[in-house]
Enzyme design. Structure first.
Site, PDB file in Angstrom:
ATOM      1  N   ASN A  29       1.821  16.730   9.972  1.00 49.46           N
ATOM      2  CA  ASN A  29       1.590  18.085  10.481  1.00 49.46           C
ATOM      3  C   ASN A  29       0.172  18.530  10.136  1.00 49.46           C
ATOM      4  O   ASN A  29      -0.378  18.171   9.078  1.00 49.46           O
ATOM      5  CB  ASN A  29       2.649  19.078   9.999  1.00 49.46           C
ATOM      6  CG  ASN A  29       2.836  19.143   8.496  1.00 49.46           C
ATOM      7  OD1 ASN A  29       2.619  18.161   7.791  1.00 49.46           O
ATOM      8  ND2 ASN A  29       3.253  20.285   8.000  1.00 49.46           N
ATOM      9  N   GLU A  38       5.599  15.085  14.332  1.00 52.72           N
ATOM     10  CA  GLU A  38       6.175  14.278  15.417  1.00 52.72           C
ATOM     11  C   GLU A  38       5.252  14.264  16.631  1.00 52.72           C
ATOM     12  O   GLU A  38       5.016  13.225  17.237  1.00 52.72           O
ATOM     13  CB  GLU A  38       7.540  14.840  15.844  1.00 52.72           C
ATOM     14  CG  GLU A  38       8.589  14.867  14.753  1.00 52.72           C
ATOM     15  CD  GLU A  38       8.600  16.151  13.948  1.00 52.72           C
ATOM     16  OE1 GLU A  38       7.515  16.691  13.656  1.00 52.72           O
ATOM     17  OE2 GLU A  38       9.688  16.622  13.604  1.00 52.72           O
TER      18      GLU A  38
HETATM   19  N1  THU Z   1       6.828  20.933  11.117  1.00 50.15           N
HETATM   20  C1  THU Z   1       6.711  19.642  11.570  1.00 50.15           C
HETATM   21  O1  THU Z   1       5.723  18.954  11.271  1.00 50.15           O
HETATM   22  N2  THU Z   1       7.701  19.143  12.336  1.00 50.15           N
HETATM   23  C2  THU Z   1       8.803  19.846  12.740  1.00 50.15           C
HETATM   24  O2  THU Z   1       9.595  19.343  13.536  1.00 50.15           O
HETATM   25  C3  THU Z   1       9.022  21.198  12.249  1.00 50.15           C
HETATM   26  C4  THU Z   1       7.945  21.780  11.420  1.00 50.15           C
HETATM   27  C5  THU Z   1       5.742  21.495  10.306  1.00 50.15           C
HETATM   28  C6  THU Z   1       4.990  22.614  10.965  1.00 50.15           C
HETATM   29  C7  THU Z   1       4.432  23.363   9.775  1.00 50.15           C
HETATM   30  O3  THU Z   1       3.202  22.784   9.401  1.00 50.15           O
HETATM   31  C8  THU Z   1       5.439  23.114   8.667  1.00 50.15           C
HETATM   32  O4  THU Z   1       6.256  22.042   9.118  1.00 50.15           O
HETATM   33  C9  THU Z   1       6.311  24.297   8.351  1.00 50.15           C
HETATM   34  O5  THU Z   1       6.884  24.819   9.489  1.00 50.15           O
END
Ligand code: THU
Length: 145
Positions: free
Chosen positions: A46, A59
């Site tokens: 992320n 993802e």
């Molecule tokens: N996040 C992801 O990387 N994948 C997901 O499917 C849901 C949320 C991340 C986004 C953000 O940086 C952190 O998790 C908290 O929401």
């Protein structure tokens, strides 16, 4: 159904990718690793932004890397997520729920289905603690044209 050896490999790669997460606002780090039919693996983390809505999930980072390098089909994806305190370990504690892909990532994954018609989605806390789900159960009746 994905082979166990690939599951462990994907979880391991997702764990490593998670260490690259840029998440100074939520302190919630996510790593993803996806498998394409050739056997190659693409990873992502992320990437947050001061303008919160511009954040990209792990993802989708992995999917966009794969597609931008010529891939059009995804067989499986492993996802590992948890708070920053859980970073220096290859295991996320059982107090933390599995990191299920958000709705946006489910829809983006549904664009790149494999020949088999479904993607294995592995949510993991460690190489031994995981669940294997089908994208079709996480996103029934996905939108497509
Ligand atoms: N996040 C992801 O990387 N994948 C997901 O499917 C849901 C949320 C991340 C986004 C953000 O940086 C952190 O998790 C908290 O929401």
């Amino acid at each position: 159904m994905i082979k166990e050896e690939f599951i462990e490999l994907l979880i391991d790669e997702a764990m490593k990718a998670r260490c690259m997460a840029y998440a100074p606002y939520s302190n919630y780090l996510v790593g993803a690793a996806l498998l394409v039919p050739s056997g190659n693996i693409f990873t992502g983390c992320n990437i947050e932004n001061a303008s919160y809505g511009l954040t990209n999930c792990a993802e989708r980072t992995a999917v966009f890397k794969a597609v931008s390098q010529g891939q059009r089909h995804i067989d499986a994806i492993a996802i590992v997520g948890g708070p920053l305190e859980e970073i220096d370990t290859d295991e996320i504690s059982k107090d933390v729920d599995y990191a299920y892909p958000c709705g946006a990532c489910r829809q983006v994954l549904s664009e790149f289905l494999p020949e088999s018609g479904d993607i294995d989605v592995i949510v993991a806390r460690s190489k031994k603690d995981y669940k294997v789900l089908k994208l079709s159960e996480l996103l029934p009746n996905s939108f497509n044209l």
